[in-house]
Design an enzyme around this catalytic site. Structure first.
Site, PDB file in Angstrom:
ATOM      1  N   ASP A 108      37.256  26.906  -7.328  1.00 45.11           N
ATOM      2  CA  ASP A 108      37.702  27.521  -6.080  1.00 45.11           C
ATOM      3  C   ASP A 108      36.606  28.279  -5.341  1.00 45.11           C
ATOM      4  O   ASP A 108      36.900  29.106  -4.482  1.00 45.11           O
ATOM      5  CB  ASP A 108      38.871  28.473  -6.363  1.00 45.11           C
ATOM      6  N   GLU A 109      35.345  27.972  -5.637  1.00 45.15           N
ATOM      7  CA  GLU A 109      34.270  28.789  -5.068  1.00 45.15           C
ATOM      8  C   GLU A 109      33.001  27.962  -4.939  1.00 45.15           C
ATOM      9  O   GLU A 109      32.653  27.205  -5.853  1.00 45.15           O
ATOM     10  CB  GLU A 109      34.032  30.000  -5.982  1.00 45.15           C
ATOM     11  N   ASP A 155      35.368  31.156  -0.802  1.00 48.70           N
ATOM     12  CA  ASP A 155      36.109  31.575  -1.987  1.00 48.70           C
ATOM     13  C   ASP A 155      37.598  31.477  -1.687  1.00 48.70           C
ATOM     14  O   ASP A 155      38.114  32.175  -0.804  1.00 48.70           O
ATOM     15  CB  ASP A 155      35.724  33.019  -2.348  1.00 48.70           C
TER      16      ASP A 155
END
Length: 409
Positions: free
Chosen positions: A113-114, A15
């Site tokens: 983003d993860e 993350d």
């Protein structure tokens, strides 16, 4: 209760730390140490949008993702408010995901983003899970000058909890066999599916930590919370999650939404906007060569109360004539005429390749499929797409939208 696998898997949850804000600070170092809020213009507390991301300095003011931008401004009027640059973030995200895939092809994208990574088969080549996680974090720092938090565990749920526990810029490892011990002291708020209402119900039962939930019999939780939820929470509390990392490419849904400049009372205007959004979603689906089975409506009232409704179609759709009547019906079912509308949105999920022919509600159901009105509308839609690509989206408009400025943005 599911049995643990004989050979524990090694799952990473990666993350990025306040990704959008971190990118903007990297690009403009003068922002470092300043509360940075990514979102729509606050307009001195009169802004209509929401916060996309806030850095950790801004979070000290209680600012978080999805908060109304007007509320964020009231809490921190001296912060730096930056409009998001999604295309730029996506470009950087692509390079970060290339780093992930240099270690494993088992990458499940959750957002820009993860991601979850299954590195079980990569251990012989690249080392242990913690070693792989450390190498990924190092490469992100060296190549992108950004930080990531990573959780390493034997399943997705525990890895996700671990990555969030000590953010930012942290690596948390949960060795196999210690999942229950790791989770026990944490709040029940970290259990997937335990929203505020469920947390209140658990508190009434005297269950405030994950360990409290794990120590109870499944039957007690099922009787108190319902069979499905009770069993699921008991499994998670004991550190059990049998779901595999899903590396299938592509997004889970495709949608568009509009926040009105002022809360809207006129239902005709809301429905025109909804039609334009359906048009935009249908065009995007056709451009990508996909169709969706589930139509979801998003409706936000004044006061920021948000509702969603959805309906699954018999066949995947990429035509406005199919999507729009369903979206309109969902809106009319959810509508409260006494309330003003702040935001309206529509999305499709359950992607598949488009069916050869999609009939609208007014199409001839008994006609020859080769010559039906549905196929004519499909050809017309493709022609409109071509014109829009060449001359702009306003070059051709539906009659219902001629007197409005609504667009399927």
């Amino acid at each position: 209760m599911p049995e643990p696998e004989a050979r524990p898997r090694t799952i990473l949850h990666v993350d990025m730390d306040a990704f959008y804000a971190a990118v903007e600070i990297r690009e403009d170092p003068s922002l470092r140490g300043t509360p940075v809020i990514i979102g729509s213009a606050p307009r001195q507390g009169r802004g209509r949008g929401v916060v996309s991301t806030a850095n950790y300095e801004a979070r000290r003011y209680g600012i978080h993702s999805a908060m109304p931008i007007s509320q964020a401004w009231r809490r921190c009027p001296d912060g730096a408010y930056v409009r998001p640059r999604i295309g730029f973030y996506a470009e950087i995200s692509g390079r970060i995901f290339d780093i992930f895939r240099s270690f494993t092809d088992q990458v499940e994208t959750l957002s820009l983003d993860e991601a979850f990574l299954d590195v079980t088969a990569s251990r012989r080549l690249f080392g242990t899970g913690p070693e792989i996680a450390a190498r990924i974090r190092q490469r992100i720092a060296e190549e992108e000058r950004l930080t990531a938090s990573v959780g390493v565990a034997s399943n997705k749920y525990v890895a996700k909890v671990a990555s969030d526990l000590r953010k930012p810029d942290a690596l948390v490892v949960v060795p196999p066999g210690t999942e229950r011990e790791f989770l026990a002291p944490l709040s029940v708020s970290r259990l997937w599916g335990a929203g505020p209402k469920v947390q209140t119900r658990l508190a009434r039962l005297g269950l405030r930590t994950i360990g409290d939930v794990a120590r109870n019999e499944p039957g007690f939780l099922e009787a108190s919370l319902g069979r499905k939820l009770g069993r699921r929470l008991h499994e998670l509390a004991n550190g059990l999650d049998v779901r595999r990392v899903d590396p299938r490419p592509g997004r889970k849904s495709l949608g568009k939404e509009v926040t009105f400049p002022e809360d809207v009372e006129d239902r005709a205007r809301v429905e025109r906007t909804l039609l334009a959004l359906c048009e935009g979603v249908a065009r995007s689906l056709r451009t990508k060569g996909i169709a969706g089975r589930t139509v979801q409506l998003k409706l936000r009232w004044d006061g920021f109360e948000t509702h969603t409704r959805q309906r699954t179609l018999e066949r995947p759709a990429d035509m406005t004539e199919v999507i729009w009547p369903v979206a309109r019906e969902l809106f009319r079912e959810a509508d409260d005429p006494r309330r003003r509308v702040r935001l309206i949105g529509v999305s499709l999920s359950g992607f598949d390749r488009p069916a050869g022919e999609q009939l609208g509600l007014l199409d001839d159901l008994d006609g020859d499929p080769a010559t039906s009105d549905g196929e004519s509308r499909r050809r017309l839609a493709k022609t409109m797409d071509t014109v829009a690509d060449r001359f702009g989206r306003d070059a051709l408009k539906r009659a219902a939208l001629l007197d409005s400025n609504e667009r399927g943005t």
